[in-house]
Design a protein around this motif. Structure first.
Motif, short mmCIF file in Angstrom:
data_model
loop_
_atom_site.label_atom_id
_atom_site.label_comp_id
_atom_site.label_asym_id
_atom_site.label_seq_id
_atom_site.Cartn_x
_atom_site.Cartn_y
_atom_site.Cartn_z
N GLY A 1 0.82 -1.21 0.00
CA GLY A 1 0.00 0.00 0.00
C GLY A 1 0.85 1.26 0.00
O GLY A 1 2.04 1.23 0.30
N SER A 2 0.22 2.35 -0.36
CA SER A 2 0.90 3.64 -0.39
C SER A 2 1.32 4.07 1.01
O SER A 2 0.65 3.78 2.00
N THR A 3 2.43 4.80 1.06
CA THR A 3 2.90 5.39 2.31
C THR A 3 2.94 6.91 2.12
O THR A 3 2.99 7.40 0.99
N PRO A 4 2.92 7.66 3.22
CA PRO A 4 3.03 9.11 3.08
C PRO A 4 4.29 9.53 2.32
O PRO A 4 4.25 10.44 1.49
N PHE A 5 5.40 8.85 2.57
CA PHE A 5 6.64 9.17 1.86
C PHE A 5 6.48 8.91 0.36
O PHE A 5 6.84 9.74 -0.46
N GLY A 6 5.92 7.77 0.01
CA GLY A 6 5.72 7.42 -1.40
C GLY A 6 4.79 8.40 -2.10
O GLY A 6 5.03 8.77 -3.26
N LEU A 7 3.75 8.82 -1.40
CA LEU A 7 2.81 9.79 -2.00
C LEU A 7 3.46 11.15 -2.18
O LEU A 7 3.19 11.85 -3.15
N THR A 8 4.33 11.53 -1.25
CA THR A 8 5.06 12.79 -1.38
C THR A 8 5.98 12.74 -2.59
O THR A 8 6.04 13.70 -3.39
N ILE A 9 6.66 11.62 -2.75
CA ILE A 9 7.54 11.45 -3.92
C ILE A 9 6.70 11.48 -5.20
O ILE A 9 7.10 12.09 -6.20
#
Length: 150
Positions: free
Chosen positions: A98-106
């Motif tokens: 699943g998506s993570t806050p870090f991944g979504l920021t990137i």
């Protein structure tokens, strides 16, 4: 060669516009499967790089000023950065995938870099059109590179 530079830079700009459309298609496809971003992926990994290389080639052949040739090269670097950002965003998932806050920021940086690249391509297309304009009657030829008349 200057008309070819205008044509290929305009095609590159159209491809960038379509890239945003294809991203929206992927984002709004329901259900979102692996193929939702297929058009976005093909355009971004094949069409845009080829058109960018052609734009660089025709900028050089059109004897564009060095600054404009450099500007024509910039989207190629930004496309490489796009791919790296996408890979990092896709790799930044949790254990379940699943998506993570870090991944979504990137992933957000992927969108911002795309906007920057599109802005650069607009500048290249505008400069190519300006370079291709004929000089006014009676005007001295425009020197596009030091020592080389237009």
């Amino acid at each position: 060669m200057r008309k070819a530079f205008v044509i290929v830079s305009t095609l590159l700009l159209a491809s960038f516009v379509l890239q945003f459309v294809f991203a929206a298609v992927g984002a709004f496809t329901k259900p979102a499967g692996d193929g939702a971003y297929a058009l976005h992926s093909v355009n971004g990994t094949a069409v845009i790089p080829v058109l960018t290389l052609l734009t660089i080639l025709f900028a050089v052949l059109a004897k564009a000023p060095g600054r404009l040739v450099g500007l024509a090269v910039l989207p190629l670097g930004l496309v490489v950065v796009q791919a790296l950002i996408a890979m990092l965003a896709n790799a930044s998932t949790d254990v379940a995938g699943g998506s993570t806050p870090f991944g979504l920021t990137i992933a957000g940086l992927h969108a911002i870099n795309g906007i920057v690249a599109a802005h650069v391509v607009v500048g290249v297309a505008q400069a190519a059109r300006k370079l291709a304009r004929p000089a006014p009657a009676g005007a001295d030829p425009v020197t596009v590179r030091e020592g080389e008349p237009a």
